[in-house]
Scaffold this motif. Structure first.
Motif, PDB file in Angstrom:
ATOM      1  N   LEU A   1       2.254   7.398  -6.415  1.00  0.00           N
ATOM      2  CA  LEU A   1       0.886   8.241  -6.742  1.00  0.00           C
ATOM      3  C   LEU A   1       1.449   9.638  -7.478  1.00  0.00           C
ATOM      4  CD1 LEU A   1      -1.792   7.617  -7.315  1.00  0.00           C
ATOM      5  CD2 LEU A   1      -2.181   8.865  -4.935  1.00  0.00           C
ATOM      6  N   PRO A   2       2.540  10.123  -6.931  1.00  0.00           N
ATOM      7  CA  PRO A   2       2.862  11.355  -7.562  1.00  0.00           C
ATOM      8  C   PRO A   2       3.538  11.398  -8.976  1.00  0.00           C
ATOM      9  CG  PRO A   2       3.257  11.343  -5.418  1.00  0.00           C
ATOM     10  CD  PRO A   2       2.889  10.203  -5.649  1.00  0.00           C
ATOM     11  N   LEU A   3       4.058   9.932  -9.224  1.00  0.00           N
ATOM     12  CA  LEU A   3       4.634   9.919 -10.327  1.00  0.00           C
ATOM     13  C   LEU A   3       3.747   9.506 -11.591  1.00  0.00           C
ATOM     14  CD1 LEU A   3       8.003   8.449  -8.840  1.00  0.00           C
ATOM     15  CD2 LEU A   3       7.349  10.560  -9.460  1.00  0.00           C
ATOM     16  N   MET A   4       2.610   8.907 -11.384  1.00  0.00           N
ATOM     17  CA  MET A   4       1.778   8.562 -12.387  1.00  0.00           C
ATOM     18  C   MET A   4       1.312   9.654 -13.244  1.00  0.00           C
ATOM     19  SD  MET A   4      -0.594   5.798 -10.047  1.00  0.00           S
ATOM     20  CE  MET A   4      -0.380   4.179 -10.630  1.00  0.00           C
ATOM     21  N   ASP A   5       1.038   9.365 -14.488  1.00  0.00           N
ATOM     22  CA  ASP A   5       0.389  10.301 -15.586  1.00  0.00           C
ATOM     23  C   ASP A   5      -0.867  10.668 -15.067  1.00  0.00           C
ATOM     24  OD1 ASP A   5       2.638  10.399 -16.794  1.00  0.00           O
ATOM     25  OD2 ASP A   5       2.041   8.688 -18.437  1.00  0.00           O
ATOM     26  N   GLU A   6      -1.401  11.837 -15.371  1.00  0.00           N
ATOM     27  CA  GLU A   6      -2.750  12.156 -15.196  1.00  0.00           C
ATOM     28  C   GLU A   6      -3.839  11.333 -16.080  1.00  0.00           C
ATOM     29  OE1 GLU A   6      -3.707  16.392 -15.697  1.00  0.00           O
ATOM     30  OE2 GLU A   6      -1.766  16.969 -14.729  1.00  0.00           O
ATOM     31  N   PRO A   7      -4.771  11.077 -15.628  1.00  0.00           N
ATOM     32  CA  PRO A   7      -5.732  10.246 -16.328  1.00  0.00           C
ATOM     33  C   PRO A   7      -6.359  11.054 -17.612  1.00  0.00           C
ATOM     34  CG  PRO A   7      -6.980  11.031 -14.368  1.00  0.00           C
ATOM     35  CD  PRO A   7      -5.537  11.400 -14.329  1.00  0.00           C
ATOM     36  N   ALA A   8      -6.504  10.274 -18.711  1.00  0.00           N
ATOM     37  CA  ALA A   8      -6.852  10.999 -19.943  1.00  0.00           C
ATOM     38  C   ALA A   8      -8.180  11.441 -19.886  1.00  0.00           C
ATOM     39  CB  ALA A   8      -6.819   9.803 -20.884  1.00  0.00           C
ATOM     40  N   THR A   9      -8.540  12.630 -20.428  1.00  0.00           N
ATOM     41  CA  THR A   9      -9.797  13.263 -20.436  1.00  0.00           C
ATOM     42  C   THR A   9     -10.497  12.870 -21.585  1.00  0.00           C
ATOM     43  OG1 THR A   9      -8.700  15.207 -21.379  1.00  0.00           O
ATOM     44  CG2 THR A   9      -9.006  15.436 -19.130  1.00  0.00           C
ATOM     45  N   PRO A  10     -11.748  12.822 -21.414  1.00  0.00           N
ATOM     46  CA  PRO A  10     -12.493  12.457 -22.732  1.00  0.00           C
ATOM     47  C   PRO A  10     -12.485  13.333 -23.733  1.00  0.00           C
ATOM     48  CG  PRO A  10     -13.870  12.355 -20.717  1.00  0.00           C
ATOM     49  CD  PRO A  10     -12.551  12.933 -20.448  1.00  0.00           C
TER      50      PRO A  10
ATOM     51  N   ARG B   1       0.799  -1.197  -0.002  1.00  0.00           N
ATOM     52  CA  ARG B   1      -0.154  -0.017  -0.136  1.00  0.00           C
ATOM     53  C   ARG B   1       0.858   1.341  -0.008  1.00  0.00           C
ATOM     54  NH1 ARG B   1      -3.791   1.754   4.890  1.00  0.00           N
ATOM     55  NH2 ARG B   1      -1.907   1.493   5.791  1.00  0.00           N
ATOM     56  N   PHE B   2       1.866   1.470   0.845  1.00  0.00           N
ATOM     57  CA  PHE B   2       2.754   2.295   1.092  1.00  0.00           C
ATOM     58  C   PHE B   2       3.711   2.580  -0.383  1.00  0.00           C
ATOM     59  CE2 PHE B   2       3.044   2.229   5.911  1.00  0.00           C
ATOM     60  CZ  PHE B   2       1.792   3.010   5.885  1.00  0.00           C
ATOM     61  N   GLU B   3       3.997   1.510  -1.339  1.00  0.00           N
ATOM     62  CA  GLU B   3       4.753   1.651  -2.355  1.00  0.00           C
ATOM     63  C   GLU B   3       3.770   2.211  -3.291  1.00  0.00           C
ATOM     64  OE1 GLU B   3       6.382  -2.111  -3.316  1.00  0.00           O
ATOM     65  OE2 GLU B   3       7.919  -1.888  -1.792  1.00  0.00           O
ATOM     66  N   ASP B   4       2.611   1.563  -3.542  1.00  0.00           N
ATOM     67  CA  ASP B   4       1.214   2.452  -4.299  1.00  0.00           C
ATOM     68  C   ASP B   4       1.196   3.819  -4.147  1.00  0.00           C
ATOM     69  OD1 ASP B   4       1.288  -0.156  -5.538  1.00  0.00           O
ATOM     70  OD2 ASP B   4      -0.681  -0.508  -4.455  1.00  0.00           O
ATOM     71  N   LEU B   5       1.102   4.075  -2.891  1.00  0.00           N
ATOM     72  CA  LEU B   5       0.772   5.656  -2.422  1.00  0.00           C
ATOM     73  C   LEU B   5       2.091   6.562  -2.811  1.00  0.00           C
ATOM     74  CD1 LEU B   5      -0.945   5.211   0.827  1.00  0.00           C
ATOM     75  CD2 LEU B   5      -1.995   5.845  -1.310  1.00  0.00           C
ATOM     76  N   GLY B   6       3.363   5.926  -2.764  1.00  0.00           N
ATOM     77  CA  GLY B   6       4.446   6.488  -2.934  1.00  0.00           C
ATOM     78  C   GLY B   6       4.692   7.061  -4.562  1.00  0.00           C
TER      79      GLY B   6
END
Length: 58
Positions: free
Chosen positions: A43-52, A36-41
């Motif tokens: 999170l800031p490095l993930m791309d923004e979700p694509a907008t429709p 869980r902590f690795e996933d949360l860590g």
């Protein structure tokens, strides 16, 4: 029974603070929290979700 000595009170607060700190450290490094902590860590490095198509991005 007399009043609690100020140094005894300070020692008790210091001991309680140490125990709380150690409890937080044990909780933070527990194996069950690792994924869980690795996933949360990450999170800031993930791309923004694509907008429709045609949606406004503010």
């Amino acid at each position: 029974m007399g009043a609690i000595d100020l140094n005894t009170l300070r020692s008790a607060v210091t001991l309680l603070s140490l125990l709380v700190f150690l409890g937080i450290v044990v909780w933070a490094y527990a194996r069950r929290n690792r994924e869980r902590f690795e996933d949360l860590g990450a999170l800031p490095l993930m791309d923004e979700p694509a907008t429709p198509e045609g949606a406004r991005h503010e």
